[in-house]
Scaffold this active site. Structure first.
Site, short mmCIF file in Angstrom:
data_model
loop_
_atom_site.label_atom_id
_atom_site.label_comp_id
_atom_site.label_asym_id
_atom_site.label_seq_id
_atom_site.Cartn_x
_atom_site.Cartn_y
_atom_site.Cartn_z
N ILE A 18 1.10 -1.20 0.10
CA ILE A 18 0.04 0.12 -0.09
C ILE A 18 0.78 1.29 -0.10
CG2 ILE A 18 -0.24 0.16 2.47
CD1 ILE A 18 -3.34 1.00 1.92
N ASN A 31 -3.43 2.65 15.44
CA ASN A 31 -3.99 2.42 16.73
C ASN A 31 -4.56 3.59 17.39
OD1 ASN A 31 -1.60 3.56 17.87
ND2 ASN A 31 -0.53 1.96 17.35
N GLY A 39 2.99 -4.23 11.33
CA GLY A 39 2.02 -4.73 10.11
C GLY A 39 1.94 -3.13 9.03
N VAL A 40 0.84 -2.96 8.67
CA VAL A 40 0.54 -1.97 7.69
C VAL A 40 0.95 -0.52 8.22
CG1 VAL A 40 -1.78 -1.52 8.01
CG2 VAL A 40 -0.99 -1.08 5.69
N ASP A 41 0.62 -0.51 9.66
CA ASP A 41 0.92 0.86 10.33
C ASP A 41 2.36 0.88 10.31
OD1 ASP A 41 0.35 2.80 12.11
OD2 ASP A 41 0.14 1.89 13.77
N SER A 125 -8.07 -3.88 10.54
CA SER A 125 -8.36 -5.09 11.87
C SER A 125 -8.36 -6.51 11.73
CB SER A 125 -9.98 -4.94 12.29
OG SER A 125 -9.95 -3.53 13.09
N THR A 126 -8.04 -6.97 10.73
CA THR A 126 -7.90 -8.24 10.37
C THR A 126 -6.54 -9.09 10.65
OG1 THR A 126 -7.24 -8.19 7.79
CG2 THR A 126 -9.59 -8.16 8.56
N GLY A 127 -5.49 -7.91 10.98
CA GLY A 127 -4.25 -8.53 11.28
C GLY A 127 -4.15 -8.93 12.92
N ILE A 128 -3.40 -8.22 13.48
CA ILE A 128 -3.24 -8.30 14.88
C ILE A 128 -4.38 -8.14 15.68
CG2 ILE A 128 -1.97 -6.31 15.51
CD1 ILE A 128 -0.21 -7.84 17.63
#
Length: 179
Positions: A18, A31, A39-41, A125-128
């Site tokens: 992304i 968060n 992750g993406v963050d 929301s699908t990761g951790i």
């Protein structure tokens, strides 16, 4: 890649990084503190220029679950980063669906306010955070279709990290767009 036209909007499902997309805004699965995590963050914070993005996020002061905030894109190809805070999955009885839908709705509203015509979302929301992927994909797609109905977006991208996630989102898009 799967693309569905909904009115004047192209809704795409792709597998990609992304942080490399040439869109007006990318959405960060953030968060509540808007501090770079994993992750993406973490990837978005690193690619955008961690120090400047952290400073911008610190100035905002956080974001409640189910909402979003916006910053500049800094070193990303995207002009803006929309920081959407999705819910942690508990058991499905703690308003998780509504909170996730709210994160998408708030993201689209902020994007429209900033004249964003193309926007890319990760699978929030699908990761951790553990949200069931099929359920999250259906919510994401329904919010994308609603945003397309507004006529404010030319291109909406559901950017998945894995081909498995892309298949789940493509299936949801095909199902929801034809129902």
């Amino acid at each position: 890649m799967t693309t569905v036209r909904h009115g004047d909007t192209a809704i795409e499902v792709i597998t990609a990084d992304i942080t490399t997309l040439k869109v007006d805004a990318v959405v960060n699965a953030a968060n509540q503190q808007l501090k770079g995590g994993g992750g993406v963050d973490g990837a978005i914070h690193r690619a955008a220029g961690k120090a400047r993005l952290q400073e911008a996020c610190r100035a905002i002061g956080g974001c409640p679950t189910g909402e979003a905030r916006i910053t500049d894109g800094f070193d990303l190809p995207a002009r803006h980063i929309v920081h959407a805070v999705g819910p942690r999955w508990k058991d499905g009885t703690k308003d998780e669906d509504d909170l996730l839908a709210g994160a998408y709705r708030h993201s689209f509203a902020l994007a429209a306010e900033h004249a964003v015509r193309s926007i890319a979302f990760p699978a929030i929301s699908t990761g951790i955070y553990g949200f069931p992927k099929d359920r999250a994909a259906t919510i994401a797609v329904s919010q994308c279709l609603a945003a397309a109905d507004s006529g404010k977006f030319e291109r909406i991208v559901l950017c998945c990290f894995s081909s498995e996630d892309a298949e789940i989102h493509a299936s949801a898009l095909t199902r929801e767009a034809t129902s």
